[in-house]
Design a protein around this motif. Structure first.
Motif, short mmCIF file in Angstrom:
data_model
loop_
_atom_site.label_atom_id
_atom_site.label_comp_id
_atom_site.label_asym_id
_atom_site.label_seq_id
_atom_site.Cartn_x
_atom_site.Cartn_y
_atom_site.Cartn_z
N THR B 4 1.10 -1.09 0.00
CA THR B 4 -0.05 -0.12 -0.06
C THR B 4 0.95 1.25 -0.06
O THR B 4 2.13 1.09 0.63
N TYR B 5 0.43 2.20 -0.37
CA TYR B 5 1.00 3.63 -0.50
C TYR B 5 1.28 3.95 1.01
O TYR B 5 2.26 4.60 1.27
N TYR B 6 0.21 3.84 1.85
CA TYR B 6 0.42 4.47 3.42
C TYR B 6 0.71 3.36 4.20
O TYR B 6 0.08 2.00 4.29
N ASP B 7 1.86 3.34 5.09
CA ASP B 7 2.00 2.48 5.95
C ASP B 7 1.95 3.19 7.54
O ASP B 7 2.82 4.03 7.72
N PRO B 8 1.11 2.98 8.33
CA PRO B 8 0.99 3.60 9.58
C PRO B 8 2.58 3.70 10.31
O PRO B 8 2.84 4.91 11.03
N ALA B 9 3.52 2.70 10.17
CA ALA B 9 4.71 2.58 10.87
C ALA B 9 5.57 3.94 10.29
O ALA B 9 6.47 4.29 10.91
N ASP B 10 5.10 4.27 8.88
CA ASP B 10 6.07 5.62 8.42
C ASP B 10 5.87 6.79 9.24
O ASP B 10 6.53 7.63 8.92
N LEU B 11 4.88 6.71 9.94
CA LEU B 11 4.48 8.14 10.59
C LEU B 11 5.63 8.42 11.69
O LEU B 11 6.42 9.54 11.73
N LYS B 12 6.23 7.44 12.19
CA LYS B 12 7.49 7.50 13.00
C LYS B 12 8.79 7.83 12.41
O LYS B 12 9.53 8.30 13.26
N LYS B 13 8.62 7.69 11.15
CA LYS B 13 9.83 7.98 10.26
C LYS B 13 9.72 9.28 9.61
O LYS B 13 10.80 9.66 9.06
N PHE B 14 8.90 10.14 10.28
CA PHE B 14 8.72 11.58 9.79
C PHE B 14 10.03 12.37 9.78
O PHE B 14 10.65 13.01 8.85
N GLY B 15 10.59 12.05 10.86
CA GLY B 15 11.98 12.67 11.11
C GLY B 15 13.15 12.58 10.30
O GLY B 15 14.07 13.07 10.08
N ASP B 16 12.85 11.13 9.83
CA ASP B 16 13.87 10.79 8.56
C ASP B 16 14.23 11.81 7.57
O ASP B 16 15.00 11.48 7.00
#
Ligand code: SF4
Ligand code: SF4
Lengths: 351, 111
Positions: B4-16
């Motif tokens: 999928t394009y969106y993965d909830p876990a990506d939110l935590k990677k925002f700082g990356d």
């Protein structure tokens, strides 16, 4: 009504099982640092007490409510109860030491048949402050409790009451259908005898804890909201609001696991770790005593069965202030709940 | 594996996002942090505005983050839903008000 973990024969009814769970999973797999590792980097391991000033005595796990987040797993089916002899021993200790506060908790502490005796005797031995952690609804649960506000007043007890929100739906979802209306009535009864009124010297504090897997908001701001809303809608006055973080143990831990919130909640606690809060954790100036007279670093450790360090003497019969003040406090991952954000203790935020 | 394009876990990677352009990212995150501090508006009011805007831009990460944040800041569920209705009213109203342009054009073209 929901059931206690104990009556469901739930594996998490066991403290050991909870500790095992908390040490494995995301902590065991090194995805998150353990609490020990975290405070070690600050030079705070082993965690040591300051002066013992407060005796928090859990006089029994029986309760007229079965709240979803209860860390005690209290309920009407819990029969563990403190007897007068153990209370007397606590009084003896307090009369001989500088422990100035007796903080009574449960379950519903008022359901212990010796509760009133204990409060009266505490004053006779010169305890400066007696706190009762009342769930409020107990005052209305049975006619024999209707005069509790007068009893509290007569004995100058400080009343600290849980009220998770100033609106009915959120409170009832967490604490049971109809709890809000009864809590409001009980608060009005306490106000009627002077509790929470300026200049009365009778203190009534409320406790807010989040209605789910999120952290509490700013204590001062929530206190302002609670004061405004409770006054405008119900004419209620109170002194302070304490915001408390839900610790991942017992029924709240079960909720976190069942709803697949556990990992995210623990990550949030770890990411919100506040080094300044470590200094103010309540285990540093408090000893928690269970119905059988065993001692713990706090009420949470009591529920996990983590007694104070063996070398300090684990039972009030072996009470030794010096040994206790030199002990190492037992910790596990649940301690992240006390050190997240502004910190959390029985008196609210700590940092 | 499901993609999928969106993965909830990506939110935590925002700082990356700072990895590819640290200077601009720093400016953004400093600014972001300051925007959400108590000011003439309270942090809670700002959180509710963010929740409403998140619905307008339909960012699942922001909806996730500002739902938690609003709850933590002590917003009630009614306040949060009203914020979403504000989004809806403005979005709907923004379409509808362009109806005036359509009407103008109709009037111009019609005899
Ligand atoms: S009132 Fe307190 S002790 Fe009783 S079930 Fe609720 S949280 Fe537990
Ligand atoms: S859970 Fe108990 S032992 Fe751990 S930090 Fe909090 S008060 Fe101290």
């Amino acid at each position: 009504m929901i059931k206690t973990l104990r009556s469901q024969n739930h594996s998490l009814a066991s403290g050991q099982e909870q500790l095992r769970f908390l040490s494995n999973g995301i902590f065991g797999s090194d995805k998150l640092p353990t609490f020990r590792e975290k405070i070690d980097t600050l030079g705070e391991f082993p965690l040591k007490p300051t002066n013992i000033e407060i005796f928090q005595v859990n006089v029994g796990y029986m309760c007229n409510q079965v709240c979803k987040h209860c860390h005690v797993d209290a309920g009407p089916d819990r029969k563990e109860i403190m007897g007068r002899e153990t209370m007397q021993r606590c009084l003896d200790i307090m009369s001989k030491t500088n422990i100035h506060t007796l903080d009574l908790t449960g379950g519903a502490p008022e359901m212990n048949p010796d509760f009133r005796w204990f409060v009266e005797e505490a004053h006779k031995v010169g305890v400066k402050e007696v706190i009762v952690r009342s769930n409020l609804t107990i005052i209305l649960a049975n006619p024999k409790y209707h005069d509790l506000p007068e009893f509290f007043k007569k004995n100058g007890v400080r009343v600290v009451s849980s009220l998770p929100f100033y609106q009915p739906d959120k409170t009832d979802r967490q604490r049971g259908e109809g709890v809000f209306v009864k809590s409001i009535e009980a608060l009005q009864m306490l106000n009627a005898v002077g509790y929470g009124k300026e200049g009365s010297g009778l203190y009534l504090d409320l406790v807010y804890n989040p209605g789910g897997a999120f952290l509490p908001g700013n204590q001062a701001e929530l206190e302002r909201d609670f004061k405004k809303e409770l006054k405008n809608h119900y004419g209620i006055d109170f002194n302070s609001l304490f915001t408390i973080t839900n610790l991942p143990i017992s029924r709240f831990l079960d909720f976190l696991i069942r709803t697949e919130n556990y990992e995210e909640y623990m990550e949030k606690l770890v990411n919100s770790f506040n080094p300044a809060a470590v200094k103010g954790v309540m285990c540093r100036n408090t000893i928690s005593v269970d119905y059988d007279g065993y001692m713990y670093d706090c009420d949470f450790n009591q529920m996990l069965g983590l007694k104070v360090d063996k070398q300090a003497g684990q039972h009030i019969n072996d009470f030794n202030l010096e040994n206790l003040e030199n002990r190492h406090i037992a910790i596990s991952q649940h301690c992240y709940g006390c050190t997240a954000g502004a910190g959390s203790s029985c008196q609210g935020t700590v940092a | 594996m499901e993609k999928t394009y969106y993965d909830p876990a990506d939110l935590k990677k925002f700082g990356d996002v700072a990895d590819f352009q640290p200077e601009l990212a720093k400016k953004f995150f400093d600014y972001y942090g300051d925007v959400f501090k108590d000011g003439a508006l309270t942090a809670r009011e700002k959180s509710l505005i963010a929740l409403a805007v998140a619905h307008a831009v339909q960012c699942p990460y922001c909806i996730d983050a500002y739902t938690s944040d609003s709850l933590e800041k002590g917003a009630t569920e009614q306040q949060m839903m009203e914020a979403v209705h504000v989004t809806t009213a403005i979005r709907g109203g923004a379409s509808l008000v362009h109806g005036v342009q359509m009407m103008n054009k109709v009037k111009k073209l019609s005899m």
